[in-house]
Write a protein that holds these residues in place. Structure first.
Motif, mmCIF file in Angstrom:
data_model
loop_
_atom_site.group_PDB
_atom_site.id
_atom_site.type_symbol
_atom_site.label_atom_id
_atom_site.label_comp_id
_atom_site.label_asym_id
_atom_site.label_seq_id
_atom_site.Cartn_x
_atom_site.Cartn_y
_atom_site.Cartn_z
ATOM 1 N N ILE A 46 0.838 -1.200 0.000
ATOM 2 C CA ILE A 46 0.000 0.000 0.000
ATOM 3 C C ILE A 46 0.872 1.249 0.000
ATOM 4 C CG2 ILE A 46 -1.659 1.343 1.359
ATOM 5 C CD1 ILE A 46 -2.829 -1.351 2.297
ATOM 6 N N ALA A 47 1.944 1.227 0.811
ATOM 7 C CA ALA A 47 2.863 2.370 0.858
ATOM 8 C C ALA A 47 3.535 2.593 -0.491
ATOM 9 C CB ALA A 47 3.920 2.147 1.945
ATOM 10 N N ILE A 48 3.895 1.508 -1.161
ATOM 11 C CA ILE A 48 4.524 1.610 -2.485
ATOM 12 C C ILE A 48 3.559 2.231 -3.486
ATOM 13 C CG2 ILE A 48 5.349 0.238 -4.446
ATOM 14 C CD1 ILE A 48 6.584 -1.690 -2.350
ATOM 15 N N ILE A 49 2.299 1.817 -3.448
ATOM 16 C CA ILE A 49 1.292 2.383 -4.357
ATOM 17 C C ILE A 49 1.091 3.867 -4.082
ATOM 18 C CG2 ILE A 49 -1.160 2.344 -4.957
ATOM 19 C CD1 ILE A 49 -1.070 -0.696 -4.476
ATOM 20 N N LEU A 50 1.032 4.260 -2.802
ATOM 21 C CA LEU A 50 0.866 5.676 -2.454
ATOM 22 C C LEU A 50 2.066 6.502 -2.920
ATOM 23 C CD1 LEU A 50 -0.662 5.393 1.140
ATOM 24 C CD2 LEU A 50 -1.839 6.008 -0.987
ATOM 25 N N CYS A 51 3.261 5.943 -2.773
ATOM 26 C CA CYS A 51 4.455 6.644 -3.258
ATOM 27 C C CYS A 51 4.436 6.757 -4.773
ATOM 28 C CB CYS A 51 5.716 5.907 -2.794
ATOM 29 S SG CYS A 51 6.121 6.174 -1.053
ATOM 30 N N PHE A 52 3.934 5.730 -5.438
ATOM 31 C CA PHE A 52 3.831 5.770 -6.896
ATOM 32 C C PHE A 52 2.894 6.898 -7.332
ATOM 33 C CE2 PHE A 52 1.915 4.096 -10.911
ATOM 34 C CZ PHE A 52 3.055 4.226 -11.687
ATOM 35 N N LEU A 53 1.783 7.058 -6.638
ATOM 36 C CA LEU A 53 0.861 8.152 -6.946
ATOM 37 C C LEU A 53 1.526 9.503 -6.701
ATOM 38 C CD1 LEU A 53 -2.440 6.722 -5.390
ATOM 39 C CD2 LEU A 53 -1.775 6.781 -7.811
ATOM 40 N N TYR A 54 2.341 9.579 -5.659
ATOM 41 C CA TYR A 54 3.077 10.809 -5.385
ATOM 42 C C TYR A 54 4.086 11.094 -6.494
ATOM 43 C CZ TYR A 54 6.418 13.964 -3.109
ATOM 44 O OH TYR A 54 7.258 15.015 -2.823
ATOM 45 N N PHE A 55 4.759 10.054 -6.979
ATOM 46 C CA PHE A 55 5.718 10.232 -8.075
ATOM 47 C C PHE A 55 5.001 10.711 -9.343
ATOM 48 C CE2 PHE A 55 8.997 6.931 -6.366
ATOM 49 C CZ PHE A 55 9.171 7.722 -5.245
ATOM 50 N N ILE A 56 3.806 10.183 -9.590
ATOM 51 C CA ILE A 56 3.019 10.638 -10.740
ATOM 52 C C ILE A 56 2.688 12.119 -10.578
ATOM 53 C CG2 ILE A 56 0.780 10.427 -11.897
ATOM 54 C CD1 ILE A 56 0.873 7.438 -11.317
ATOM 55 N N TYR A 57 2.337 12.509 -9.365
ATOM 56 C CA TYR A 57 2.047 13.925 -9.094
ATOM 57 C C TYR A 57 3.269 14.795 -9.381
ATOM 58 C CZ TYR A 57 1.581 18.147 -6.253
ATOM 59 O OH TYR A 57 1.586 19.445 -5.809
ATOM 60 N N LEU A 58 4.437 14.323 -8.979
ATOM 61 C CA LEU A 58 5.664 15.088 -9.197
ATOM 62 C C LEU A 58 5.929 15.306 -10.683
ATOM 63 C CD1 LEU A 58 8.137 13.539 -6.572
ATOM 64 C CD2 LEU A 58 6.918 15.718 -6.427
ATOM 65 N N THR A 59 5.697 14.286 -11.468
ATOM 66 C CA THR A 59 6.005 14.372 -12.902
ATOM 67 C C THR A 59 4.888 15.022 -13.702
ATOM 68 O OG1 THR A 59 5.177 12.103 -13.190
ATOM 69 C CG2 THR A 59 7.554 12.390 -12.868
ATOM 70 N N SER A 60 3.712 15.162 -13.109
ATOM 71 C CA SER A 60 2.593 15.782 -13.824
ATOM 72 C C SER A 60 2.528 17.285 -13.593
ATOM 73 C CB SER A 60 1.268 15.150 -13.403
ATOM 74 O OG SER A 60 1.003 15.405 -12.037
ATOM 75 N N ASN A 61 3.233 17.753 -12.589
ATOM 76 C CA ASN A 61 3.235 19.174 -12.248
ATOM 77 C C ASN A 61 4.556 19.788 -12.696
ATOM 78 O OD1 ASN A 61 3.280 21.714 -10.992
ATOM 79 N ND2 ASN A 61 1.999 20.987 -9.297
ATOM 80 N N GLN A 62 4.513 20.694 -13.629
ATOM 81 C CA GLN A 62 5.731 21.260 -14.207
ATOM 82 C C GLN A 62 6.546 22.062 -13.204
ATOM 83 O OE1 GLN A 62 4.577 23.510 -17.661
ATOM 84 N NE2 GLN A 62 4.054 21.692 -18.858
ATOM 85 N N THR A 63 5.951 22.477 -12.102
ATOM 86 C CA THR A 63 6.703 23.243 -11.105
ATOM 87 C C THR A 63 7.469 22.337 -10.148
ATOM 88 O OG1 THR A 63 4.841 23.297 -9.546
ATOM 89 C CG2 THR A 63 4.976 25.064 -11.183
ATOM 90 N N LEU A 64 7.242 21.035 -10.245
ATOM 91 C CA LEU A 64 7.912 20.088 -9.361
ATOM 92 C C LEU A 64 8.948 19.280 -10.145
ATOM 93 C CD1 LEU A 64 4.850 18.891 -7.266
ATOM 94 C CD2 LEU A 64 6.537 20.610 -6.649
ATOM 95 N N ASP A 65 9.729 18.496 -9.426
ATOM 96 C CA ASP A 65 10.842 17.782 -10.040
ATOM 97 C C ASP A 65 10.862 16.355 -9.509
ATOM 98 O OD1 ASP A 65 13.372 16.813 -10.864
ATOM 99 O OD2 ASP A 65 14.144 18.851 -10.938
ATOM 100 N N VAL A 66 11.211 15.411 -10.362
ATOM 101 C CA VAL A 66 11.282 14.012 -9.949
ATOM 102 C C VAL A 66 12.363 13.797 -8.894
ATOM 103 C CG1 VAL A 66 12.960 13.257 -11.690
ATOM 104 C CG2 VAL A 66 11.234 11.643 -10.852
ATOM 105 N N LEU A 67 13.321 14.725 -8.779
ATOM 106 C CA LEU A 67 14.346 14.608 -7.744
ATOM 107 C C LEU A 67 13.747 14.639 -6.345
ATOM 108 C CD1 LEU A 67 17.191 16.870 -9.173
ATOM 109 C CD2 LEU A 67 17.184 14.380 -9.005
ATOM 110 N N LEU A 68 12.547 15.217 -6.220
ATOM 111 C CA LEU A 68 11.862 15.232 -4.927
ATOM 112 C C LEU A 68 11.457 13.828 -4.488
ATOM 113 C CD1 LEU A 68 9.572 18.364 -5.420
ATOM 114 C CD2 LEU A 68 11.632 18.211 -4.028
ATOM 115 N N ALA A 69 11.507 12.890 -5.419
ATOM 116 C CA ALA A 69 11.170 11.504 -5.073
ATOM 117 C C ALA A 69 12.281 10.820 -4.291
ATOM 118 C CB ALA A 69 10.879 10.706 -6.350
ATOM 119 N N LEU A 70 13.508 11.313 -4.408
ATOM 120 C CA LEU A 70 14.643 10.629 -3.791
ATOM 121 C C LEU A 70 14.567 10.573 -2.264
ATOM 122 C CD1 LEU A 70 17.580 11.841 -6.078
ATOM 123 C CD2 LEU A 70 16.164 9.789 -6.279
#
Length: 214
Positions: A22-46
């Motif tokens: 469940i935690a992995i799925i929630l993080c995956f949704l967060y990663f999608i949010y990061l990549t869908s918002n141009q003001t954010l960066d995938v580096l925030l996933a690290l």
């Protein structure tokens, strides 16, 4: 592998088996949010990956030994005709492999939206998985209490996150990187982390062996 009774192991965890997934799925949704918002960066996933996904690699390992101590089934389970390695190391190895496969699509998603290397991210994270697996195994066999084991793991992770590894002079497993690392920046620490993880598993097996023969 048949001696490990993997389906039985998963069923014995009951609903706790699904917590990391469940935690992995929630993080995956967060990663999608990061990549869908141009003001954010995938580096925030690290940081999310290191301080949430990595420590959760200990969850299945901790609950593998829940019945040993919390349900007072230690003598019965240790009487099964399997070796100490099958009680400890091989069970841990299987669930770390399963956890790695479960997080592979998260790592792949990061790679998809960056110039990161899949192999380098695996080199960074998999030894950390093994470290937390070894730490949880050792805590369970040493303290024989799941509450204490989870408290130790949570305290270590929270302290490292809040202090950046600058406060307590113990081993700092995290990289704290805000950008992708190259091979030379990862390899030495990852090899050392892997070695510590194996040592922790060995120590956990030592305590389990002593319990079995006491």
């Amino acid at each position: 592998m048949s001696k490990l009774h993997i389906s039985f192991e998963i069923k014995s965890m009951r609903g706790m088996f699904w917590v990391p997934l469940i935690a992995i799925i929630l993080c995956f949704l967060y990663f999608i949010y990061l990549t869908s918002n141009q003001t954010l960066d995938v580096l925030l996933a690290l940081p999310t990956f290191e301080f949430i996904i990595v420590p959760l690699s200990s969850w299945w390992i901790t609950y593998l030994f829940y019945d040993y101590y919390e349900n007072h089934a230690l003598e019965v389970l240790l009487s099964y005709p399997v070796s100490e390695a099958e009680h400890g190391f091989f069970r841990i190895l299987f669930f770390i492999l399963l956890y790695t496969l479960s997080t592979l699509f998260l790592i792949g998603y990061i790679v998809m939206f960056s110039d990161a290397s899949l192999s380098l991210l695996l080199l960074q994270y998999v030894p950390q998985y093994l470290f937390f697996a070894g730490l949880s195994f050792l805590c369970m066999t040493l303290f024989q209490n799941i509450g204490v084991a989870l408290t130790v793991l949570a305290f270590y992770t929270a302290t490292e996150f809040l202090t950046g590894g600058q406060l307590i002079p113990w081993y700092h497993v995290f990289f704290y990187n805000e950008d992708f690392l190259d091979f030379s920046q990862i390899v030495n620490k990852s090899v050392f982390t892997l070695a510590i993880g194996l040592i922790l598993i060995k120590l956990g097996g030592y305590f389990l062996k002593n319990i079995r023969h006491s």
